[in-house]
Design a protein around this motif. Structure first.
Motif, PDB file in Angstrom:
ATOM      1  N   PHE A 132     -11.370  11.615   6.850  1.00 30.05           N
ATOM      2  CA  PHE A 132     -10.250  11.293   7.950  1.00 30.05           C
ATOM      3  C   PHE A 132     -10.616  11.076   9.162  1.00 30.05           C
ATOM      4  O   PHE A 132     -10.074  10.316   9.797  1.00 30.05           O
ATOM      5  N   PHE A 133     -11.610  11.955   9.852  1.00 25.93           N
ATOM      6  CA  PHE A 133     -11.935  11.725  11.133  1.00 25.93           C
ATOM      7  C   PHE A 133     -12.712  10.395  11.597  1.00 25.93           C
ATOM      8  O   PHE A 133     -12.466   9.647  12.600  1.00 25.93           O
ATOM      9  N   ILE A 134     -13.525   9.937  10.518  1.00 27.63           N
ATOM     10  CA  ILE A 134     -14.522   8.747  10.516  1.00 27.63           C
ATOM     11  C   ILE A 134     -13.550   7.511  10.723  1.00 27.63           C
ATOM     12  O   ILE A 134     -13.488   6.502  11.394  1.00 27.63           O
ATOM     13  N   SER A 135     -12.382   7.728   9.584  1.00 27.11           N
ATOM     14  CA  SER A 135     -11.702   6.521   9.512  1.00 27.11           C
ATOM     15  C   SER A 135     -10.583   6.463  10.526  1.00 27.11           C
ATOM     16  O   SER A 135     -10.096   5.420  10.973  1.00 27.11           O
ATOM     17  N   HIS A 136     -10.305   7.429  11.254  1.00 27.85           N
ATOM     18  CA  HIS A 136      -9.385   7.577  12.384  1.00 27.85           C
ATOM     19  C   HIS A 136      -9.812   6.960  13.765  1.00 27.85           C
ATOM     20  O   HIS A 136      -9.195   6.472  14.640  1.00 27.85           O
ATOM     21  N   ILE A 137     -11.313   7.049  13.927  1.00 26.75           N
ATOM     22  CA  ILE A 137     -11.639   6.298  14.930  1.00 26.75           C
ATOM     23  C   ILE A 137     -11.518   4.950  15.290  1.00 26.75           C
ATOM     24  O   ILE A 137     -10.974   4.446  16.366  1.00 26.75           O
ATOM     25  N   PRO A 138     -11.748   4.223  14.337  1.00 31.51           N
ATOM     26  CA  PRO A 138     -11.528   2.667  14.387  1.00 31.51           C
ATOM     27  C   PRO A 138      -9.886   2.566  14.417  1.00 31.51           C
ATOM     28  O   PRO A 138      -9.592   1.475  14.915  1.00 31.51           O
ATOM     29  N   ILE A 139      -9.152   3.220  13.568  1.00 32.51           N
ATOM     30  CA  ILE A 139      -7.791   3.144  13.646  1.00 32.51           C
ATOM     31  C   ILE A 139      -7.096   3.440  14.976  1.00 32.51           C
ATOM     32  O   ILE A 139      -6.085   2.372  15.425  1.00 32.51           O
ATOM     33  N   THR A 140      -7.550   4.326  15.418  1.00 31.47           N
ATOM     34  CA  THR A 140      -7.118   4.696  16.885  1.00 31.47           C
ATOM     35  C   THR A 140      -7.569   3.464  17.988  1.00 31.47           C
ATOM     36  O   THR A 140      -6.610   3.025  18.609  1.00 31.47           O
ATOM     37  N   LEU A 141      -8.787   3.020  17.970  1.00 35.18           N
ATOM     38  CA  LEU A 141      -9.177   1.923  18.714  1.00 35.18           C
ATOM     39  C   LEU A 141      -8.620   0.634  18.468  1.00 35.18           C
ATOM     40  O   LEU A 141      -8.296   0.033  19.300  1.00 35.18           O
ATOM     41  N   LEU A 142      -8.483   0.492  17.226  1.00 38.66           N
ATOM     42  CA  LEU A 142      -8.231  -1.070  16.912  1.00 38.66           C
ATOM     43  C   LEU A 142      -6.823  -1.365  16.668  1.00 38.66           C
ATOM     44  O   LEU A 142      -6.461  -2.598  16.763  1.00 38.66           O
ATOM     45  N   ILE A 143      -6.135  -0.482  16.068  1.00 37.86           N
ATOM     46  CA  ILE A 143      -4.892  -0.694  15.739  1.00 37.86           C
ATOM     47  C   ILE A 143      -3.742   0.173  16.502  1.00 37.86           C
ATOM     48  O   ILE A 143      -2.905  -0.408  17.170  1.00 37.86           O
TER      49      ILE A 143
END
Length: 166
Positions: free
Chosen positions: A15-26
């Motif tokens: 959850f946390f690993i996937s949320h890092i690029p989602i937060t930054l890129l999306i």
């Protein structure tokens, strides 16, 4: 934390690993200038908005949603990185547990107006609302469960300390 072991720990790690690029890129595109992003990422968000009718991510972004995404970038993103570190290193000290409670409670709270906005959208069909709720609900469920797990573990831990003192 005794409850953040095994599959639960792995689930939160993903959850946390996937949320890092989602937060930054999306999600970041709702707040930061879109010209900071490669056109391919801008196109992905535009496709997502038009395909799934997510008005919150449509430009121009509403101020209330922009403020929540700003908090996500400034407050939650550093926690995601710290949480990944702690989960990978199996560290669950007082700082990590305290931050889990703060993150979980604040994120669960911010999800309420987001979910209410989706559910009350008069222009969206039931199917469109259901799909969007499916996208957003994990961001309520994971933080809320993390809060409950952490609070419970702290209560159990404090209870065990009290028994040892008696």
């Amino acid at each position: 934390m005794s409850s953040l072991k095994g599959i639960t720990r792995i689930s939160y790690l993903v959850f946390f690993i996937s949320h890092i690029p989602i937060t930054l890129l999306i999600d970041g595109q709702a707040v930061l200038p879109r010209n900071w992003y490669p056109q391919s990422l801008v196109d992905i968000v535009d496709w997502y908005v038009s395909t799934f009718k997510d008005k919150m991510m449509a430009h121009p972004t509403e101020p209330w949603f922009k403020s929540l995404v700003s908090l996500e970038i400034l407050v939650q993103l550093p926690f995601f990185i710290y949480a990944v570190h702690c989960l990978l290193q199996h560290k669950d000290g007082i700082l990590f547990r305290s931050l889990c409670i703060v993150y979980g409670a604040s994120t669960s709270t911010t999800m309420v107006p987001i979910l209410a906005s989706i559910a009350s959208d008069r222009d969206a069909t039931f199917s469109e609302k259901s799909i969007l709720l499916g996208f957003y609900l994990p961001y309520l469920i994971f933080p809320l469960c993390l809060t409950l797990i952490t609070v419970r573990d702290n209560i159990v831990s404090d209870s065990e300390k009290g028994k040892k003192m008696n």
